[in-house]
Design a protein around this motif. Structure first.
Motif, PDB file in Angstrom:
ATOM      1  N   PHE A 149       0.965  -1.039   0.085  1.00 39.16           N
ATOM      2  CA  PHE A 149       0.000  -0.055  -0.181  1.00 39.16           C
ATOM      3  C   PHE A 149       0.898   1.281   0.044  1.00 39.16           C
ATOM      4  O   PHE A 149       0.319   2.341   0.094  1.00 39.16           O
ATOM      5  CB  PHE A 149      -0.960  -0.113   1.166  1.00 39.16           C
ATOM      6  N   SER A 150       2.134   1.148  -0.078  1.00 38.04           N
ATOM      7  CA  SER A 150       3.109   2.367   0.089  1.00 38.04           C
ATOM      8  C   SER A 150       3.310   2.752  -1.171  1.00 38.04           C
ATOM      9  O   SER A 150       3.786   2.221  -2.338  1.00 38.04           O
ATOM     10  CB  SER A 150       4.297   1.606   0.570  1.00 38.04           C
ATOM     11  N   LYS A 151       2.645   3.987  -1.558  1.00 38.39           N
ATOM     12  CA  LYS A 151       2.696   4.769  -2.849  1.00 38.39           C
ATOM     13  C   LYS A 151       4.041   5.053  -3.475  1.00 38.39           C
ATOM     14  O   LYS A 151       4.619   5.025  -4.570  1.00 38.39           O
ATOM     15  CB  LYS A 151       1.539   6.098  -3.004  1.00 38.39           C
ATOM     16  N   ALA A 152       4.652   5.537  -2.309  1.00 36.94           N
ATOM     17  CA  ALA A 152       5.977   5.956  -2.665  1.00 36.94           C
ATOM     18  C   ALA A 152       7.008   4.906  -2.889  1.00 36.94           C
ATOM     19  O   ALA A 152       7.867   4.946  -3.956  1.00 36.94           O
ATOM     20  CB  ALA A 152       6.575   6.569  -1.369  1.00 36.94           C
ATOM     21  N   ALA A 153       6.842   3.560  -2.644  1.00 33.26           N
ATOM     22  CA  ALA A 153       7.527   2.515  -2.652  1.00 33.26           C
ATOM     23  C   ALA A 153       7.253   2.251  -4.376  1.00 33.26           C
ATOM     24  O   ALA A 153       8.040   1.733  -4.999  1.00 33.26           O
ATOM     25  CB  ALA A 153       7.475   1.617  -1.768  1.00 33.26           C
ATOM     26  N   CYS A 154       6.132   2.086  -4.384  1.00 33.19           N
ATOM     27  CA  CYS A 154       5.606   1.632  -5.698  1.00 33.19           C
ATOM     28  C   CYS A 154       6.098   2.701  -6.854  1.00 33.19           C
ATOM     29  O   CYS A 154       6.523   2.285  -7.874  1.00 33.19           O
ATOM     30  CB  CYS A 154       4.114   1.805  -5.802  1.00 33.19           C
ATOM     31  N   GLN A 155       6.068   4.010  -6.647  1.00 35.05           N
ATOM     32  CA  GLN A 155       6.551   4.955  -7.478  1.00 35.05           C
ATOM     33  C   GLN A 155       7.997   4.869  -7.668  1.00 35.05           C
ATOM     34  O   GLN A 155       8.665   4.742  -8.877  1.00 35.05           O
ATOM     35  CB  GLN A 155       6.438   6.359  -6.798  1.00 35.05           C
ATOM     36  N   ALA A 156       8.667   4.550  -6.672  1.00 33.79           N
ATOM     37  CA  ALA A 156      10.397   4.494  -6.692  1.00 33.79           C
ATOM     38  C   ALA A 156      10.756   3.254  -7.557  1.00 33.79           C
ATOM     39  O   ALA A 156      11.544   3.307  -8.221  1.00 33.79           O
ATOM     40  CB  ALA A 156      11.045   4.344  -5.424  1.00 33.79           C
ATOM     41  N   ASP A 157       9.981   2.044  -7.173  1.00 30.65           N
ATOM     42  CA  ASP A 157      10.313   0.614  -7.890  1.00 30.65           C
ATOM     43  C   ASP A 157      10.020   0.979  -9.232  1.00 30.65           C
ATOM     44  O   ASP A 157      10.637   0.289 -10.103  1.00 30.65           O
ATOM     45  CB  ASP A 157       9.512  -0.302  -7.170  1.00 30.65           C
ATOM     46  N   SER A 158       8.882   1.692  -9.699  1.00 29.42           N
ATOM     47  CA  SER A 158       8.416   1.647 -11.109  1.00 29.42           C
ATOM     48  C   SER A 158       9.446   2.552 -11.796  1.00 29.42           C
ATOM     49  O   SER A 158       9.868   2.252 -12.873  1.00 29.42           O
ATOM     50  CB  SER A 158       6.952   2.579 -10.925  1.00 29.42           C
ATOM     51  N   ARG A 159       9.963   3.701 -11.235  1.00 32.92           N
ATOM     52  CA  ARG A 159      10.976   4.405 -11.765  1.00 32.92           C
ATOM     53  C   ARG A 159      12.077   3.543 -11.982  1.00 32.92           C
ATOM     54  O   ARG A 159      12.688   3.726 -13.283  1.00 32.92           O
ATOM     55  CB  ARG A 159      11.416   5.711 -10.929  1.00 32.92           C
ATOM     56  N   ALA A 160      12.712   2.859 -11.086  1.00 26.77           N
ATOM     57  CA  ALA A 160      13.833   2.037 -11.358  1.00 26.77           C
ATOM     58  C   ALA A 160      13.647   1.062 -12.467  1.00 26.77           C
ATOM     59  O   ALA A 160      14.468   1.013 -13.084  1.00 26.77           O
ATOM     60  CB  ALA A 160      14.181   1.441  -9.997  1.00 26.77           C
ATOM     61  N   PHE A 161      12.622   0.536 -12.355  1.00 27.58           N
ATOM     62  CA  PHE A 161      12.214  -0.610 -13.337  1.00 27.58           C
ATOM     63  C   PHE A 161      12.086   0.243 -14.901  1.00 27.58           C
ATOM     64  O   PHE A 161      12.682  -0.485 -15.775  1.00 27.58           O
ATOM     65  CB  PHE A 161      10.911  -1.353 -13.105  1.00 27.58           C
TER      66      PHE A 161
END
Ligand code: DGJ
Length: 527
Positions: free
Chosen positions: A140-152
């Motif tokens: 549910f962490s939006k920040a993690a999802c954003q950061a992971d998406s950017r890295a990927f």
């Protein structure tokens, strides 16, 4: 070193009931192996491994790429390892599947970079009922999802730049064995707030329009609550609510990551599953709750349209049962992890010929002890790849393996042990009897049979005896008209000896001995 390959970006194409991976314009079966988790973190360590993998007969290596090494500092990317892995694979004529160890690897966030792991305020953790933080970032962490998406996304952009023409990398795994352990659902505050909300409309709509083809488990839990058309997770899914809720939210998160990657380079992408429940009584949380297990397939497919398929890691004895579950509603079968024992050399025949699998890959391939029977299986399947893929999705090919009940038709058992099977294929009924068990580790007792015509068969494998029985009862005599041994070269049949007399019991059997072989038989019947 650079190879110019035509045919465009690898993609998935439907063929009859099968889905094939198309690489450089041709259907491709990944005869693979997955590296141990840490091997691909060092190019030096990999140096002696590449030639061994090529010698083993693999055409594809599944290799982890971790977030912590790719983005050690936020926004600063280092692709030296990615480049070296592509270079190493290319040099040895191997393709690659990269496994993105991003936010989760086997449910924990151990591969997230230090700047993610140590900032719990920004990247909230999943919590147990007690409010205790877990070793995993919350989905549910939006920040993690954003950061992971950017890295990927940055990773995919880079792969496109360095490999977009050559296609050494042919498929991507997004995260690894996601789900939550020790609790059926995340209890952090964000999760608790969501859990009492209404089930999203898109999921409700899918349930209502696909009632007949839902996985039995999902259908049951919905029926138990009276097949509601709306409601909270608990109201709609009752006893299954926690797992469905987690599956929906993990899938949504992973979908955002996959979508970001596909913007840059739309390779086929999949998720792999830590299977469960693995025995009666096992509850979500005993195995990763919310992961892409068979009974959550419908949920994952609605929530994650950018994930092309769901793949089982099969360590269980019931190889057959798992394959069966994972071809549910057209999901193509990819087996990114399996045991690397001798049975692997047999199971690959079953997966590739019976279930049109696009990948079979034992885990820990870099520590396999040579010689291993897998090499001979891979060599043979590789020579036959054009002909096998030609018959994928046609219903004219069967695959089988001894060692369990891995047969396509009616089992023939003796003293409680399965000794073979009968199956109609082409115009005839085939009877396959497994020869006496061979010395362990020699060759697999396994094979595949293709009906190229109603009365013509390609038979490949070892350790069994094939005979034919008539389909129409009036023709009671069935014999082999001609039997040739041979081999395939780039899909072309190269015959060798004509077998007759002792070698076919005067046209009555095809005997597959202790070496993997390929035969072509023409069959006829008369009253
Ligand atoms: C399943 C995981 O997906 C792999 O990365 C590896 O940790 C194996 N288990 C170990 O058996």
């Amino acid at each position: 070193m650079k190879k110019n390959r035509d045919g465009g970006i690898p993609y998935l194409r439907k063929k009859g009931t099968a889905t094939q991976l198309i690489v450089d314009g041709e259907p491709f079966i990944m005869l693979g192996g997955e590296l141990h988790n840490s091997s691909s973190s060092s190019l030096k360590y990999m140096e002696p491994i590449w030639p061994r993998l090529a010698r083993l007969g693999l055409n594809t290596v599944l290799a982890p790429v971790s977030w912590e090494l790719v983005e050690p500092e936020e926004g600063k990317f280092d692709f030296a390892i990615v480049d070296g892995l592509i270079e190493g694979a290319c040099k040895h004529n191997l393709r690659l599947v990269f496994l993105w160890f991003g936010t989760w690897k086997n449910t924990s966030s151990s591969y997230a970079p230090a700047w993610v792991k140590t900032n719990l305020k920004r990247f909230q953790r999943a919590q147990l009922g007690t409010g205790k933080n877990m070793d995993a970032v919350s989905c549910f962490s939006k920040a993690a999802c954003q950061a992971d998406s950017r890295a990927f996304r940055t990773l995919m952009k880079h792969i496109y730049e360095v490999d977009g023409q050559e296609h050494t990398v042919i498929t991507m795994q997004v995260e690894n064995e996601v789900g939550i352990l020790r609790t059926p659902r995340d209890r952090c505050q964000m999760a608790e707030e969501r859990f009492v909300q209404q089930v999203p409309r898109e999921l409700m709509k899918h349930l209502q329009t696909h009632v007949e083809c839902l996985t039995p488990y999902l259908r049951n839990v919905c029926e138990e609550t009276g097949s509601k058309t709306a409601g909270t997770w608990k109201e709609v899914f009752g006893s299954g609510a926690d797992e469905v809720f987690m599956a929906w939210h993990f899938a949504k998160y992973v979908d955002v990551v996959a979508r970001a990657g596909k913007v840059e380079y739309p390779l086929p992408m999949y998720v792999n599953a830590w299977l469960g429940p693995q025995h009666e009584g096992q509850q979500p949380g005993d195995y990763p709750s919310g992961g892409p297990v068979a009974r959550m397939m419908d949920v994952w497919r609605v929530a994650a349209p950018n994930i092309d398929f769901l793949a089982p890691d099969i360590y269980l004895e019931d190889f057959r049962g798992v394959c069966c579950e994972y071809v549910h509603s057209g999901n193509p079968l990819m087996i990114p992890e399996a045991r690397r024992d001798e049975q692997a050399a047999a199971n690959v025949f079953y997966a590739v010929a019976q279930y049109d699998a696009m990948c079979f890959a034992p885990f820990g391939i870099d520590s396999i002890v040579e010689p291993h029977p897998l090499t001979a299986s891979y060599r043979l399947l590789s020579e036959m790849m054009p002909v096998i893929t030609k018959y994928h999705g046609t219903g004219r090919m069967i695959g089988f393996a001894d060692g369990s009940s891995y047969s396509p038709g009616f089992n023939i058992s003796m003293g409680g042990v399965m000794r073979g099977f009968e199956q109609k294929l082409g115009s005839y009924r085939l009877q396959v009897l497994f020869n006496k068990p061979l010395e362990k580790g020699k060759v697999p007792t396994a094979g595949l049979i293709i009906a190229t015509e109603d009365d013509e068969y390609i038979i490949a494998g070892a350790g069994f005896t094939l005979s034919f029985a008539p389909k129409p009862v009036e023709d009671s005599n069935v014999e082999i008209l001609t039997l040739d041994e041979g081999r395939f070269e780039n899909g072309k049949w190269i015959p060798c000896r004509r077998l007759n007399g002792d070698e076919s019991q005067a046209g009555r059997i095809v005997y597959m001995g202790n070496e993997l072989g390929v035969y072509m038989a023409k069959v006829y019947s008369y009253p």
